[in-house]
Design an enzyme around this catalytic site. Structure first.
Site, PDB file in Angstrom:
ATOM      1  CE  LYS A   1      -3.941   1.659   2.830  1.00 31.22           C
ATOM      2  NZ  LYS A   1      -4.720   1.306   4.045  1.00 31.22           N
TER       3      LYS A   1
ATOM      4  CB  SER B   1      -8.030   3.060   3.534  1.00 33.65           C
ATOM      5  OG  SER B   1      -7.087   2.482   4.428  1.00 33.65           O
TER       6      SER B   1
ATOM      7  CB  SER C   1      -8.205   0.089   6.322  1.00 32.92           C
ATOM      8  OG  SER C   1      -8.956   1.265   6.458  1.00 32.92           O
TER       9      SER C   1
END
Length: 540
Positions: free
Chosen positions: A123, A204, A228
């Site tokens: 990420k 997320s 997330s």
């Protein structure tokens, strides 16, 4: 907690997807997603596990470089472009060079471990001290590189993984606006769901879930404050592990919450995710929470992959996550039966705490910790053009056409108004959140003699809506998130071809027990089906 407050708190951390009318307009059909018409030949490495890739390199069928080239071609053809998945925010320009080096090591008889030569993406809020940027999806950090690798990235490199690139995310890990679209960032724009490109991938860790599900790489890493990792894993039909806070170092990860933040693995199978889990453990002097993991962690969690892991287990069913969508309820009932058939005893209606037990402390805690953590982090980035949360807010105002075309930055502004962590108000919020969450899980496990607790991770993905934002409903991420305890989500079924996951959570550092349960359930049900990256659902 009142339902509207629960939804608001969950939405800001990318936790809980909507179970609305559009998702259940017609009867469930496993054939609702039609076969792709523009890809007659299956992707060469479709659904290949880490074990299969490793065996291919050991046998000489493929080199690491060849595997990386195949994935990079896949990214170019299926992820990039106007109609692409848009899960990858940046490809590592050094990936093939790294793969060559690892291939040379293998030829010389040096194999670092099970991840040697395996492509992985992380990420874009995790630091890499290389040619790639670390931006949390924000144009405020575009052009800026981190000065060093995050601790877990160093661990990955030492393990021999190939860092193929970085994944898109909900900007600032979805801690920016009360009306955001998960998977949207100023830098990366909107990530899509591989099961239907007009559906939201949740967040997320949107790109990490979407990329690994869409076969853009072998495994990925996401981060979670509340939901997330598990929500995008559920929405994209993959396995996600949110470890106990402290099992993985947070050093070099753009923060939200010192209390709740952690990174964790995401993969197409439990074995793939678990194989990555042990590679990143370790005590890190830069993250004091990791000291608690000393004596509570394992370098190899694959030893807990047990097909009989449900036998004799007592598992509680979390109260309040059913009843929002009849098809999701049906999926969970089938999951309950599958677990019982494998020897588990289920205890229904487990309630962890009273409604409104947190008051407003859940959000207030994050606001305080975000400001404190982000200011410290930005101060460590010498070439960043923003040095504080206040600078980020001003940058967004000055570049509103790029950064705020659809939704504002209300969360950032509320966080900026908070004082230091020495404030008595913060200390009280911290006490409430930690006591309520940990006591709730600990007491439920003890009083009911439970090995774990399960609940719906989230419902089927909702249509992407950057104007109105996400549409949230039920979910189960909050107890494990706020307590800092581990949580694993596993694919459990489909609603009109859209994945639905089941979460399994338990006590502090109880990853081994959760892994055995998750693996046994996965092997008993074999739910996952590869997505076809179609434009939209066929509900005719």
């Amino acid at each position: 907690m009142k339902r509207r407050n629960f939804i608001q708190l969950s939405a800001i951390t990318g936790a809980i997807p909507f179970l609305g009318l559009k998702a259940c307009a017609s009867p469930t059909s496993e054939a609702s997603i039609s076969e792709s018409t523009d890809e007659e030949v299956a992707f060469e490495l479709e659904e290949w596990t880490v074990a299969q890739l490793r065996e291919a390199m050991e046998s000489g069928k493929y080199t690491s470089r060849q595997i990386c080239e195949i994935y990079l071609k896949r990214i170019k053809e299926k992820d990039q472009g106007e109609n692409g998945l848009n899960s990858v925010i940046e490809v590592n320009p050094d990936a093939l060079q790294i793969a060559d080096q690892l291939d040379d090591e293998r030829a010389d008889g040096k194999v670092r471990g099970p991840l040697h030569g395996i492509p992985i993406m992380i990420k874009d809020n995790i630091d890499t001290g290389d040619k790639m940027m670390t931006t949390a999806g924000s144009m405020a950090l575009a052009g800026s590189s981190a000065p060093d690798d995050a601790f877990i990235v160093k661990q990955l490199r030492e393990a021999g993984a190939v860092l193929l690139g970085k994944t898109n995310l909900s900007e600032w890990a979805n801690f920016r606006s009360f009306r955001s679209s998960s998977g949207w960032s100023g830098r990366g724009r909107q990530t899509r769901n591989p099961y239907a490109l007009d559906r939201n991938p949740c967040g997320s860790s949107s790109g990490s879930g979407s990329a690994v599900s869409g076969n853009m790489c072998a495994i990925t890493i996401g981060t979670e404050t509340n939901g997330s990792i598990v929500c995008p894993s559920s929405a994209n039909g993959v396995v996600g592990i949110k470890p106990t806070v402290g099992l993985w170092s947070r050093d070099g990860i753009i923060p939200i919450s010192e209390t709740q933040d952690t990174a964790g693995p995401m993969g197409r199978t439990v074995a793939d995710a678990v194989g990555l889990l042990g590679a990143c453990v370790g005590v890190d002097e830069a993250d004091k929470r990791t000291k608690e993991s000393d004596g509570n962690s394992y370098e190899d969690y694959t030893q807990f992959l047990d097909e009989n892991g449900l036998q004799g287990k007592r598992i509680g069913v979390l109260s309040g996550t059913l009843g929002y969508h009849e098809r999701v309820d049906e999926i969970m009932e089938n999951a309950f039966k599958a677990m019982e058939d494998k020897g588990a005893t289920l205890v229904q209606d487990i309630k962890l705490y009273e409604d409104n037990a947190y008051g407003n402390s859940g959000l207030e805690l994050l606001l305080y910790e975000f400001k404190d953590g982000l200011n410290k982090y930005l101060g460590s980035r010498p070439d960043a053009k923003v040095k504080s949360l206040a600078d980020v807010i001003q940058f967004n105002k000055d570049n509103a056409d790029v950064e705020m075309p659809y939704f504002p930055q209300g969360i950032l502004e509320r966080a900026e108004n908070k004082g230091p962590l020495t404030d008595p108000e913060y200390q009280e919020h911290l006490r409430v959140v930690t006591e309520v969450s940990r006591n709730g899980i600990d007491n439920a496990l003890k009083e009911n003699n439970l090995d774990a607790i399960i609940g719906v991770t989230g419902g089927p993905a909702w249509p992407i809506d950057v104007i109105n934002g996400d549409h949230f409903g039920t979910g189960s991420s909050t107890p494990a998130a706020r307590s800092g305890y581990p949580n694993i989500t596993v694919p459990a079924g489909y609603v009109h071809g859209l994945p639905v996951g089941m979460s399994i959570f338990g006590g502090k550092y109880q990853e081994p027990k959760l892994i055995s349960i998750a693996y046994a359930f996965e092997q008993a049900t074999k739910v996952r089906k590869a997505p076809k990256l179609i434009p939209t659902l066929d509900l005719a």
